[in-house]
Every structure is written in structure tokens, then in C-alpha cells.
Design an enzyme around this catalytic site. Structure first.
Site, mmCIF file in Angstrom:
data_model
loop_
_atom_site.group_PDB
_atom_site.id
_atom_site.type_symbol
_atom_site.label_atom_id
_atom_site.label_comp_id
_atom_site.label_asym_id
_atom_site.label_seq_id
_atom_site.Cartn_x
_atom_site.Cartn_y
_atom_site.Cartn_z
ATOM 1 N N LYS A 294 -10.468 33.338 -13.666
ATOM 2 C CA LYS A 294 -10.591 31.902 -13.935
ATOM 3 C C LYS A 294 -11.824 31.681 -14.810
ATOM 4 O O LYS A 294 -12.866 32.291 -14.567
ATOM 5 C CB LYS A 294 -10.748 31.137 -12.615
ATOM 6 C CG LYS A 294 -9.558 30.257 -12.308
ATOM 7 C CD LYS A 294 -9.659 29.593 -10.975
ATOM 8 C CE LYS A 294 -8.968 28.237 -11.032
ATOM 9 N NZ LYS A 294 -8.711 27.674 -9.714
ATOM 10 N N GLU A 383 0.655 22.229 3.412
ATOM 11 C CA GLU A 383 0.487 20.940 4.095
ATOM 12 C C GLU A 383 1.339 20.853 5.356
ATOM 13 O O GLU A 383 0.904 20.316 6.381
ATOM 14 C CB GLU A 383 0.841 19.784 3.145
ATOM 15 C CG GLU A 383 -0.176 19.540 2.036
ATOM 16 C CD GLU A 383 -0.102 20.511 0.872
ATOM 17 O OE1 GLU A 383 0.877 21.303 0.807
ATOM 18 O OE2 GLU A 383 -0.995 20.500 0.016
ATOM 19 N N ARG A 411 4.447 16.032 1.361
ATOM 20 C CA ARG A 411 5.073 17.326 1.638
ATOM 21 C C ARG A 411 5.387 17.525 3.121
ATOM 22 O O ARG A 411 6.224 18.330 3.482
ATOM 23 C CB ARG A 411 4.091 18.462 1.268
ATOM 24 C CG ARG A 411 4.061 18.843 -0.160
ATOM 25 C CD ARG A 411 5.080 19.935 -0.410
ATOM 26 N NE ARG A 411 5.363 20.048 -1.824
ATOM 27 C CZ ARG A 411 4.877 20.981 -2.611
ATOM 28 N NH1 ARG A 411 4.073 21.887 -2.127
ATOM 29 N NH2 ARG A 411 5.200 21.005 -3.874
HETATM 30 C C1 LIG Z 1 1.012 20.606 -2.747
HETATM 31 C C2 LIG Z 1 -0.351 20.699 -3.376
HETATM 32 N N1 LIG Z 1 -1.436 20.866 -2.592
HETATM 33 C C3 LIG Z 1 -2.662 20.949 -3.158
HETATM 34 C C4 LIG Z 1 -2.815 20.866 -4.512
HETATM 35 C C5 LIG Z 1 -4.194 20.858 -5.127
HETATM 36 N N2 LIG Z 1 -4.400 22.038 -5.998
HETATM 37 C C6 LIG Z 1 -4.327 21.965 -7.324
HETATM 38 S S1 LIG Z 1 -4.607 23.414 -8.076
HETATM 39 C C7 LIG Z 1 -4.847 24.166 -6.600
HETATM 40 C C8 LIG Z 1 -5.179 25.618 -6.564
HETATM 41 C C9 LIG Z 1 -4.090 26.430 -7.115
HETATM 42 O O1 LIG Z 1 -4.454 27.771 -7.046
HETATM 43 P P1 LIG Z 1 -3.631 28.837 -7.844
HETATM 44 O O2 LIG Z 1 -2.186 28.573 -7.681
HETATM 45 O O3 LIG Z 1 -4.125 30.169 -7.456
HETATM 46 O O4 LIG Z 1 -3.971 28.517 -9.353
HETATM 47 P P2 LIG Z 1 -5.364 28.714 -10.126
HETATM 48 O O5 LIG Z 1 -6.034 27.383 -10.124
HETATM 49 O O6 LIG Z 1 -6.160 29.746 -9.397
HETATM 50 O O7 LIG Z 1 -4.968 29.145 -11.474
HETATM 51 C C10 LIG Z 1 -4.710 23.276 -5.544
HETATM 52 C C11 LIG Z 1 -4.902 23.608 -4.120
HETATM 53 C C12 LIG Z 1 -1.652 20.679 -5.280
HETATM 54 N N3 LIG Z 1 -1.712 20.544 -6.612
HETATM 55 N N4 LIG Z 1 -0.456 20.604 -4.699
#
Ligand SMILES: Cc1ncc(C[n+]2csc(CCOP(=O)(O)OP(=O)(O)O)c2C)c(N)n1
Length: 647
Positions: A294, A383, A411
Site C-alpha cells: 500500500k 458486519e 449488510r
Molecule cells: C462492507 C464494508 N465494510 C467496511 C468497509 C470500509 N473499508 C473500505 S476499504 C477497507 C479495507 C479494505 O481492505 P482490502 O480489501 O485489503 O483493500 P486495501 O485497502 O488493502 O487495498 C474497508 C474496511 C467497506 N467499504 N465495506
């Protein structure tokens, strides 16, 4: 869409010539590293000045270029998970010049959106949808006999932890479709990734035996596309080789009938393009495990705190320092008041636990995780699990504060009803980001919760107008068992510099009179009550004398107070930052009808359409819940006698 009136950003010699993936595909493969640099710099230049998600898009620059280079998008379908990492994709797919309007009112959306581009195969914002959506597309292609069409889902290791992703893998493994899942593994969610899958992915990425075998296998795979019609047979052999020599049946993805490839360096674009080209020739469900970083390519993000660089706000790109908003002493954010207050309460009440589905820092629970880790649970992007897990805790006498952004609670609706409410378990739902959240837009506004919670039996639905009420509601909720109790508060700052009041019980179902009046009664729930206070100052100057009532509890409603209001005032305005259909205003109309009142009521709230992105102020205005609209509405009401309804 507005064009940015602001400065022109340098696009670099290669990027400046790319207006679509077609242009990209004209480049030589040897030019792709240079294009990666230019694309990365363009993202850094613009996000540092305009804000938005940052680390995730930098981490997939090479992956983005490689996918569009090898696959024939938009014929081939590319689905991004969450979509916060798709800035490079937007820039390469015809939105380069508009990218400075990203997340601005009437500008580009911060997430892929089907109405914005044919290259955005699926609209996103919430996580873990990509495999299901791409699988749906691939089975539709099978039905339409479009056998050559490819379907690619790019999903992070964080998003992979959600049940929805597992459900999709489970289904996809039993289907024979052209589905490629690219697992973008950077060991991070917003906060560090959690859970057993993370441990597993780390093991597989660091296992020496596995990596040696894999390297040999890749050498053979590198030749596959040259084998033409025999490619499939050879791929099968390579795959069997990997399986039997190293992985056995222990590979998680293999055991779900996926062909697993990797892990590979997701920043080595030459290797990536070669592998994607090879994988295109291999039919059936496949997973390519890419290791990325990242914030890659921006030294401050690479060295710094990845959580901070997920969405760092404005920063000086040469020093990496945040640019603070020019503000005098200002009130705290509601989320921070929650974060401090829960620690205070947990120190007094040893049964209190905090639960978050992957929003540890976003919900300001990081401090509690440091101070009381044994009672703080980050359960991953899950969730549904967070709610049922909290319900389980409650059966044992714990007092769970299950903190979920309003939009993400959508969700877990069945879990709220089936696992919590029917059993009348005392789970305290702290719903952060209630109302219009601003730049994240339609996928993230928390506008439906009042309507979808108030219809659930046993549920207490409340919302504080300021920091003191948030603290008092949290105190009240944990003081004794009340059954399910929701406390909903907005994104951003409250209104009180001196926010740390002494706790006071807020009697369930009791509203507060803020001000007595005689022309119109304005009934508010939550933070918009503060808009009413401002509107009142303007209305007084116009000679309109309002009464203002802060209901605090949407359920149970303070019927005693309502009877007094309906008897005293002929004209009533309700205001909420939730949807008009079925929300607070609707509950007042129900009360009115049930009690045979015929007062004139005007409802202010979120209309029956999806609200896009912009600042919160712009969106409050658009929806007519800002100070000026309250004033106008009151003036209009003073001049009419008929029953009117906004929205
Ligand atoms: C259902 C849901 N819960 C929480 C989020 C908040 N959220 C946005 S990005 C993220 C992290 C995602 O991590 P990853 O899939 O590993 O992607 P990265 O940011 O590391 O590229 C979260 C928890 C979301 N978008 N959707």
C-alpha cells in the site's frame, strides 16, 4: 460533470497520450514501467491537493496497467472490490482530465460507477462484492455463448475475509467459467489485516519450499501461451505438479476448486503482464495471488503508517506532512467522543466490550484496543458476524458496544432482527457516519437506518444532538439491560468545545424542549437540531417565533411531549438527516393519524433518490435540510394553511 477549473496537472509523456486502454495497448511492454511512474505521480499530485483514498490506488498501479494491457476492456469485464483503489483505472479509462474533480460535487465519483463509464463493470463502495458480481457476469457470458469473454475480479486481502467473498468462491469453484480472481495482498485492511486468513496468506507467501516449486512452475507456465492448442493440457500438468509436490490439499483456494497461482510480486509489471497473458489461456476459475505494498512509490507512505495513508486528507507531497484545516479551536469529532467515552465507561463497567468490523481507526477504537485489548474486538470486514458475535456476548452478560457505520449495518439486517431483536438481547449499536457523509457518496451515506430500525420490535432508536447527549446515551444504554439499543451519530464534528460532561441518564423515550414558541413547532432528531438553533436566530429577525423540540428518541417516541406540541401548535416541521420515507417525519405522521390530529406538517429529510457526493454542506443544501431551507420552509408555512409535505 464539471470540468476542473483549477490548474493543469503534469501527465508525463506517455500518460498524456493515453485516453483509453486502446491507447495503452499500443505501447511496447518495455514502456510500461515508465507509464507506471507517470500514473503514480499523477495520482500523488492530485490526491495530495484534492484529498481522497491514496495508499490503495498507489499499490495497484502496475496491476491496473497490466490488466488493461492484457485484457480487452471493456469487452472483458473488470470488477474492482470496494473501488477505493480504482483511481489509476479511472485515469486510464478516459477520465484523466476530469480526475481533479474526483469526489467533488458533480465531479467524478471516488468509486467505480456504471453510470460514469463503460469501463466500470460494476458499481462499488462496500467491500467483498467483486467475486459474486464477476461470477454472475461470467455465467451470463456462458449463457450467451460468449466463451471468449474474460471476467476479472480484483479483491484485497481485507475484503477477502468477508463471508460474501467466501460464498462467491464456494459457488465459483463449482462452475466452469472464465473467472480470474486477483488477490491483491498487502497485509492491510484500513488497519492491519486481522484473522486466520491473514496468517495463512503470510505463510504461503513466505514458505521457502513453496516458493522454490512455484518458481519452477512459473518457468513452465511462461511458455504456455506458445503451446497453442496444447496450452490447457500443459497448464493442468503444471498445476498438478504444484498441488502434489507442495500444496497437497491444504491450499485453501485449491480446495475450493480454484486453480491457484502465485504469490507473485504485484509491482513487477513485466512479470505481471506475462502471467496475465498466460492465465488468459487457462479456462475455469483461477486465482492469482499478488503481493503488493500500500502506498508503493511514495516514500512517506511506504515508510509511514499505512492506516494514515489509506485516506490521508490533504498533504504536502514534498514533505509528506498533513495540511491542517485552518480552524480556530473546534469541537471534537463525534467518533472521537465515542472512542474516549467507551474507555471511560469500560473502566467503570467490566462487562463492556467493543466490537468493530474492520473500522478500528475509523470508529476511534484504536485507543481502546491499546488500553483494553482483551475487551476490544476487530473482527475483520464482517458486519454480519460482528452483530451475531455481539449477540453471543450479550447472552453471557457482557455489554457489547457494536460500532458499525450506518451504511455497513445494512449488510447485517437479518442479524439485527434474528439474532438480537427477537431474543431481546442488550446489544448497543453505535452507528457512526449516520446521515450524509459527503465525498464518499451514495454508497456510504447512512440515511436508511432510522427507517429500517424503527420497524423492528424491541429496538430503541436514538440519536444525540451533540457530544453531551452522545455520552449520556452511551451511559444510559449500558446502565441497565434495555434490549437492543441504537445510538446514531454523524460523520464529523460536534458542536461543543467542552465536550466532556458528567454522565447523566437520558430517560428512555423522553424528548427535550429546547425552546418554547408559538408560531411553528420544529421537531428534530439528532445533529440537525443544531441547524434549527441557527435557523431560529434568522427566523426571530423575521418575526417568526418557533418552538424547538429535540426528540432524542425516535423509538419509543415521547408521546406525552407530542400531545402537548400537537395541541399547542397548528404548524409543525420535522427535520432529520435520514430518508423521508419511513423515517422520523413518517413516525410523526403516524402519531398524528393514530391520534386524529389534523395539524399542518412539513417534513424535511432525505428525498427518495440516491444522493451522490460533495461536501456535507452541499448535500444538506441539495436535500433541503440546511439552515436556509428550514428558514424558507418556516416562512412558507406561515403563509399557507394546507397540509404540505416536503419530498
Ligand atoms: C462492507 C464494508 N465494510 C467496511 C468497509 C470500509 N473499508 C473500505 S476499504 C477497507 C479495507 C479494505 O481492505 P482490502 O480489501 O485489503 O483493500 P486495501 O485497502 O488493502 O487495498 C474497508 C474496511 C467497506 N467499504 N465495506
Amino acid at each position: 460533470m464539471t470540468k476542473s477549473k483549477s490548474k493543469k496537472y503534469n501527465q508525463g509523456p506517455l500518460l498524456s497520450k493515453i485516453n483509453s486502454p486502446e491507447d495503452l495497448r499500443k505501447l511496447k511492454r518495455s514502456q510500461l514501467p515508465q507509464l507506471s511512474k507517470e500514473l503514480r505521480q499523477y495520482i500523488i499530485d492530485i490526491v495530495s491537493e484534492k484529498g481522497g483514498h491514496f495508499g490503495a490506488s498507489l499499490g495497484v498501479v502496475e496491476l491496473t496497467i497490466a490488466i488493461h494491457y492484457i485484457f480487452k476492456t471493456p469487452y472483458d469485464q473488470l470488477v474492482w472490490d470496494v473501488g477505493h483503489q480504482a483511481y489509476g483505472h479511472k485515469i486510464l479509462t478516459g477520465r484523466k482530465d476530469r480526475f481533479p474533480t474526483n469526489r467533488m460535487y458533480k465531479g467524478l465519483s471516488g468509486f467505480p460507477k456504471r453510470s460514469e463509464s463503460v469501463y466500470d463493470a460494476f458499481g462499488v463502495g462496500h467491500s467483498s462484492t467483486s467475486i459474486s458480481a464477476a461470477l454472475g457476469m461470467s455465467l451470463a457470458s456462458n449463457n450467451k455463448k460468449s466463451k471468449s469473454k474474460q471476467h476479472v475480479a480484483v479483491i484485497g486481502d481485507g475484503a477477502m475475509t468477508a463471508g460474501l467473498s467466501f460464498e462467491a468462491l464456494n459457488h465459483a469453484g463449482a462452475e466452469n467459467t472464465n473467472l480470474l480472481v486477483i488477490l491483491n495482498d498487502n497485509c492491510m485492511s484500513i488497519d492491519p489485516a486481522v484473522g486466520a486468513l491473514k496468517e495463512y496468506l503470510t505463510d504461503i507467501s513466505t514458505s521457502k519450499v513453496y516458493n522454490q516449486a512455484k518458481n519452477k512452475a512459473w518457468k513452465i507456465l511462461g511458455q504456455i501461451s506458445k503451446f497453442g492448442p496444447n496450452a490447457q493440457k500443459i497448464a493442468k500438468k503444471v498445476e498438478t505438479g504444484i498441488k502434489t509436490t507442495v500444496l497437497g490439499s491444504s491450499n485453501y483456494f485449491e480446495s475450493l476448486n480454484f486453480r491457484y497461482f502465485g504469490p507473485i510480486d504485484g509491482h513487477n509489471i513485466e512479470h505481471l503482464t506475462q502471467i496475465l497473458k498466460d492465465l488468459k489461456e487457462i479456462p475455469g476459475p483461477k486465482i492469482l495471488h499478488c503481493i503488493t505494498e500500500k502506498g508503493k512509490g511514495y516514500a512517506f507512505a511506504e515508510k509511514g503508517d499505512a492506516t494514515k495513508w489509506h485516506a490521508p486528507g490533504l498533504f504536502d507531497k514534498t514533505t509528506g506532512k498533513s495540511i491542517p484545516l485552518k480552524e480556530k479551536e473546534s469541537p471534537p469529532k463525534y467518533q472521537d467522543v465515542f472512542g474516549e467515552t467507551i474507555i471511560e465507561l469500560a473502566k467503570r463497567n467490566s462487562n463492556i466490550v467493543a466490537v468493530t468490523p474492520a473500522m478500528l481507526s475509523g470508529s476511534s477504537l484504536s485507543k481502546m484496543m491499546t488500553e483494553i485489548p482483551e475487551r476490544t474486538f476487530d473482527v475483520g470486514i464482517a458486519e454480519q458476524h460482528a452483530v451475531t458475535f455481539s449477540a453471543g456476548m450479550a447472552t453471557q452478560g457482557m455489554v457489547p458496544f457494536c460500532n458499525i457505520y450506518s451504511t455497513f449495518l445494512q449488510r447485517a439486517y437479518d442479524q439485527v432482527i434474528h439474532d438480537v431483536a427477537i431474543q431481546n438481547l442488550s446489544v448497543i449499536f453505535c452507528l457512526d457516519r449516520g446521515g450524509l457523509v459527503g465525498a464518499d457518496g451514495a454508497t456510504h451515506h447512512g440515511v436508511f437506518d432510522y427507517a429500517f430500525l424503527r420497524c423492528i420490535p424491541n429496538m430503541i432508536v436514538s440519536s444525540p444532538m451533540n457530544e453531551h447527549e452522545l455520552r449520556n446515551l452511551m451511559y444510559t444504554a449500558q446502565n441497565k439491560s434495555h434490549g437492543p439499543f441504537s445510538i446514531r451519530y454523524p460523520r464529523g464534528k460536534g458542536v461543543k468545545i467542552e465536550w466532556k460532561n458528567k454522565f447523566e441518564e437520558l430517560k428512555i423515550g423522553k424528548g427535550k424542549k429546547i425552546k418554547e414558541g408559538h408560531d411553528i413547532a420544529i421537531l428534530s432528531i439528532g445533529h440537525p437540531g443544531n441547524f434549527v438553533i441557527e435557523a431560529n436566530e434568522k427566523l426571530e429577525k423575521k418575526g417568526i417565533n418557533i418552538g424547538h423540540y429535540n426528540m432524542i428518541y425516535l423509538k419509543p417516541l415521547d408521546e406525552k411531549l407530542l400531545h402537548a406540541i400537537f395541541k399547542k401548535y397548528n404548524k409543525i416541521i420535522t427535520i432529520e438527516d435520514g430518508c423521508l420515507k419511513g423515517g422520523f417525519g413518517s413516525s410523526i405522521l403516524e402519531f398524528m393519524s393514530d391520534n386524529n390530529y389534523t395539524n399542518q406538517v412539513s417534513r424535511l429529510g432525505i428525498p427518495d433518490n440516491f444522493i451522490h457526493h460533495g461536501t456535507q454542506e452541499e448535500l444538506w443544501k441539495e436535500c433541503g435540510i440546511d439552515v436556509n431551507t428550514i428558514v424558507k420552509n418556516a416562512e412558507k408555512m406561515m403563509n399557507t394553511n394546507s397540509i404540505s409535505k416536503a419530498g
